[in-house]
Design a protein around this motif. Structure first.
Motif, PDB file in Angstrom:
ATOM      1  N   UNK B 111       6.760   3.022   2.955  1.00 34.24           N
ATOM      2  CA  UNK B 111       7.177   3.961   1.917  1.00 34.24           C
ATOM      3  C   UNK B 111       6.281   5.191   1.958  1.00 34.24           C
TER       4      UNK B 111
ATOM      5  N   UNK C  87       1.917  -1.792  -9.331  1.00 36.09           N
ATOM      6  CA  UNK C  87       2.198  -1.296  -7.984  1.00 36.09           C
ATOM      7  C   UNK C  87       1.669  -2.259  -6.927  1.00 36.09           C
ATOM      8  N   UNK C  89      -0.382  -6.267  -6.496  1.00 39.39           N
ATOM      9  CA  UNK C  89      -1.003  -7.447  -7.095  1.00 39.39           C
ATOM     10  C   UNK C  89      -1.484  -8.372  -5.993  1.00 39.39           C
ATOM     11  N   UNK C  90      -2.665  -8.902  -6.169  1.00 34.11           N
ATOM     12  CA  UNK C  90      -3.197  -9.907  -5.252  1.00 34.11           C
ATOM     13  C   UNK C  90      -3.643 -11.110  -6.062  1.00 34.11           C
TER      14      UNK C  90
ATOM     15  N   UNK D  59       8.470  -7.874 -11.900  1.00 38.65           N
ATOM     16  CA  UNK D  59       7.578  -8.255 -10.812  1.00 38.65           C
ATOM     17  C   UNK D  59       7.517  -9.766 -10.629  1.00 38.65           C
ATOM     18  N   UNK D  90      -0.258 -11.348  -1.820  1.00 33.26           N
ATOM     19  CA  UNK D  90      -0.413  -9.927  -2.130  1.00 33.26           C
ATOM     20  C   UNK D  90       0.980  -9.302  -2.165  1.00 33.26           C
ATOM     21  N   UNK D  91       1.252  -8.575  -3.220  1.00 36.14           N
ATOM     22  CA  UNK D  91       2.539  -7.888  -3.302  1.00 36.14           C
ATOM     23  C   UNK D  91       2.330  -6.404  -3.537  1.00 36.14           C
ATOM     24  N   UNK D  92       3.091  -5.605  -2.809  1.00 39.56           N
ATOM     25  CA  UNK D  92       3.193  -4.176  -3.115  1.00 39.56           C
ATOM     26  C   UNK D  92       4.586  -3.907  -3.637  1.00 39.56           C
ATOM     27  N   UNK D  93       4.658  -3.345  -4.815  1.00 37.56           N
ATOM     28  CA  UNK D  93       5.933  -2.964  -5.407  1.00 37.56           C
ATOM     29  C   UNK D  93       6.186  -1.515  -5.033  1.00 37.56           C
ATOM     30  N   UNK D  94       7.242  -1.276  -4.268  1.00 37.73           N
ATOM     31  CA  UNK D  94       7.417   0.042  -3.676  1.00 37.73           C
ATOM     32  C   UNK D  94       8.536   0.869  -4.298  1.00 37.73           C
ATOM     33  N   UNK D  95       9.635   0.210  -4.656  1.00 43.08           N
ATOM     34  CA  UNK D  95      10.761   0.938  -5.242  1.00 43.08           C
ATOM     35  C   UNK D  95      11.334   0.079  -6.360  1.00 43.08           C
ATOM     36  N   UNK D 122       9.846  -9.216   3.029  1.00 42.53           N
ATOM     37  CA  UNK D 122      10.303  -7.926   2.507  1.00 42.53           C
ATOM     38  C   UNK D 122      11.441  -8.199   1.538  1.00 42.53           C
ATOM     39  N   UNK D 128      21.058  -2.044  -0.198  1.00 45.50           N
ATOM     40  CA  UNK D 128      20.153  -0.911  -0.059  1.00 45.50           C
ATOM     41  C   UNK D 128      19.128  -1.233   1.028  1.00 45.50           C
ATOM     42  N   UNK D 129      18.988  -0.360   2.015  1.00 47.70           N
ATOM     43  CA  UNK D 129      18.133  -0.689   3.153  1.00 47.70           C
ATOM     44  C   UNK D 129      16.639  -0.501   2.912  1.00 47.70           C
ATOM     45  N   UNK D 130      16.291   0.249   1.869  1.00 49.02           N
ATOM     46  CA  UNK D 130      14.867   0.509   1.637  1.00 49.02           C
ATOM     47  C   UNK D 130      14.265  -0.678   0.870  1.00 49.02           C
ATOM     48  N   UNK D 134       7.006  -5.598  -0.756  1.00 49.79           N
ATOM     49  CA  UNK D 134       6.498  -6.326   0.403  1.00 49.79           C
ATOM     50  C   UNK D 134       5.567  -7.406  -0.108  1.00 49.79           C
TER      51      UNK D 134
END
Lengths: 145, 145, 145, 145
Positions: B111, C87, C89-90, D59, D90-95, D122, D128-130, D134
């Motif tokens: 992103x 955004x 979290x771990x 989340x 570990x999570x990243x919230x992207x959209x 993912x 939606x492809x985006x 993660x």
């Protein structure tokens, strides 16, 4: 729960000597300030090679100090097992470290299991109470030989 | 969604020159192999100072290469904003890198927002298909000036 | 540095009411035990739906409580901005939580910036001092409207 | 390296039945779409209880689906070991996920060792492809009994 009450089995001097022998590459990069039960404080004198644009200390420099701090905190508790290795590390960079202050890392072991250790570290620029980064590491401990 | 189709705005040579000028401390540590849309491949020739007990490459060395790889992948897309900084990094160390092979990092931007970029990297010892480490980084992008 | 000295701007009752109104889906899942400056303690009564094989509490249950705890800790300091979002979290799962004890989460804000908050949480089974999990979260704070 | 070539030892139907028996709490929450070598695709029909302010998916809902997806991807390769547990996530919230689309998670095992598995996921809103998030998880695999 016993591990929370355990005492270190290596002193600061023994750890310093161990690092000098086993990891000659990094021995001049950092100083062990204090070893306690499930805790360690380490320090890195910041040099030109650690700096980055904007007059700050690089992320890899902070990672390096944290990794060394966690390593000595664990070895202090379990003895000189050189092959103890990081399996996971997470760092949050929170504030800009100062280019002209030593970088400190205060390490605290949250869990010391037979196979895994889970450890927290907070990094500071000496003289400033607000942490510049937080690190969380998981280490794999080799089985008894 | 447009960012997924964007082309790089800096070439490999422009990035190499930018790093040499802005980060002279690390310019000899790594090589940019390839820049692509939302991607970069970087390489670090492993040297004695990167090694650790057991004949392996240190965690901080892997972190350093990944951090540089992510930095150039982002700058390739947004242009030369030196003050782009890491805010969060997570690394999983999965296999032991080889001491006598170059360390490679393949970076992919997941992103690219106005303020934050979220990026993946996989690290390899050259010649071996199994990744030695995975890294996930979040970078903060400075506002347009 | 001022944020470290700031006082909460919402009370425990105001936060409980806010959650009931804005997030009716979760209002019965947890209780706010305490709000302090840059801190919060929350609790989840463990129910059958939270359990997993081996008589333990699921990872997603722990994540859910931590996420709510971090959310109320931040809102306590910045006021009722519902759109504040996680955004990153771990979580490290360290010990097996007990199926028949409330799950507690003690939250501490490490950095409260204008755009990002960095927050720590430790999870416990009530009555046991050893943490079952540690969580680190980064939240994005919406700009003032 | 052998693990990269291994075939699953459980089918989609066997995994679905295993989950229904061992984790009745979650069996209605998600569907296994596909099992492949070192891979799995899972899906969660988004319901009212998963929503959050602003018309998005929470989340913890994303964490729950990812955790289930990683669990079935690993069990598909190692067989029905219910006590396989997450040690780090570990999570990243992207959209922002869409409230009216199924949530999908595509899981890929990066390392399947004897004691630890390292896995990527993912998450997408269907259509939606985006990616919306993660996730990276480490699982502990119980020793052979």
């Amino acid at each position: 729960m016993g591990s929370e009450l355990m005492q270190p089995v290596m002193t600061k001097d023994e750890l310093t000597e161990f690092i000098a022998r086993e990891m000659p590459q990094v021995k001049d990069d950092f100083v062990i300030d204090r070893i306690g039960p499930m805790e360690a404080d380490v320090r890195m004198p910041v040099a030109y090679r650690h700096l980055r644009p904007g007059g700050t200390v690089s992320g890899p420099t902070m990672f390096t100090l944290a990794d060394l701090g966690v390593y000595v905190a664990i070895l202090a508790m379990i003895g000189p097992k050189a092959l103890t290795v990081t399996t996971n590390a997470t760092i949050d960079f929170m504030r800009k470290p100062e280019a002209d202050a030593d970088l400190l890392c205060k390490v605290k072991i949250l869990k010391l299991g037979r196979a895994l250790a889970v450890v927290d570290g907070l990094l500071y620029s000496e003289g400033n109470e607000a942490p510049v980064a937080r690190v969380n590491m998981t280490y794999s401990i080799p089985p008894k030989g």
